[in-house]
Scaffold this motif. Structure first.
Motif: not given
Lengths: 112, 114
Positions: A37, A87-88, A9-10, A105-107
């Motif tokens: 993005k 966030v991607y 997640p991040s 998503g990944t922050k």
């Protein structure tokens, strides 16, 4: 059942270093894989894509790798910049009229 | 240059109220999509228009959701008898030509149902 998974997640990365964002998928029938993005309070913006017949696509600091045997997709950002903090989303498209299936998503935070 | 615009940007509704969310696509764009993004999730497809024709509405979660694009330009997403689970950001995207990398997204409408 989610077809596109982003398990992290991040992510935090130091400015100038490489950022690697990962994505796994389950459906082998997708034609295109995409990365978007997203900044807060804005809509997603297309970043880079790769056709399912390729294993690498590069655009400036951004490179996407596709490993079909592992059903794995990754986005490399080199060098990372503070403005890359966002966030991607990994996404898939099965052609036709462009319906897109997004991951969670990944922050990414790039630390100056 | 005008991008995709959405209004209102924020909407608070009491449970049971009807809401209407507007999307102004980029001028001349044939395709228009609606997505729903719940907190902590990625956008999920709701429906697709090609000009005024709604070609796919398979993502609409219930018959309380209705979308239209009567003149092939502006689109409205209507939610009747809103429920708390409808709280999300509703994103609109438009594109001119076919291709998975040509969708332009608006900023979204954040709907909160109390």
């Amino acid at each position: 059942d989610q077809q596109v998974k982003q398990n992290s997640p991040s992510l935090s990365v130091q400015e100038g270093r490489i950022s690697i964002l990962n994505c796994d998928y389950t459906n082998s029938m997708f034609d295109y894989f995409l990365w978007y993005k997203k900044y807060p309070a804005e809509g997603p913006t297309f970043l880079i894509s790769i056709s399912s017949i390729k294993d690498k696509n590069e655009d400036g600091r951004f490179t996407v790798f596709l490993n079909k045997s592992a059903k794995h997709l990754s986005l490399h950002i080199v060098p990372s910049q503070p403005g890359d903090s966002a966030v991607y989303f990994c996404a898939e498209n099965s052609g036709g009229y462009q319906k897109v299936t997004f991951g969670t998503g990944t922050k990414l935070q790039v630390i100056p | 240059g005008a991008g995709v615009s959405q209004s209102p940007r924020y909407k608070v509704a009491k449970r049971g109220q009807d809401v209407a969310l507007r999307c102004d696509p980029i001028s001349g764009h044939v395709s228009l999509f609606w997505y729903q993004q719940a907190l902590g999730q990625g956008p999920e497809f709701l429906t697709y228009f090609q000009n005024e024709a709604q070609l796919d509405k398979s993502g609409l979660p219930s018959d309380r959701f209705f979308a239209e694009r009567p003149e092939g330009s502006v689109s409205t997403l209507k939610i009747q008898r809103t429920q708390q689970e409808d709280s999300a950001v509703y994103l609109c995207a438009s594109s001119l030509i076919l291709g998975p990398d040509t969708q332009y997204f608006g900023p979204g409408t954040r709907l909160t149902v109390l």
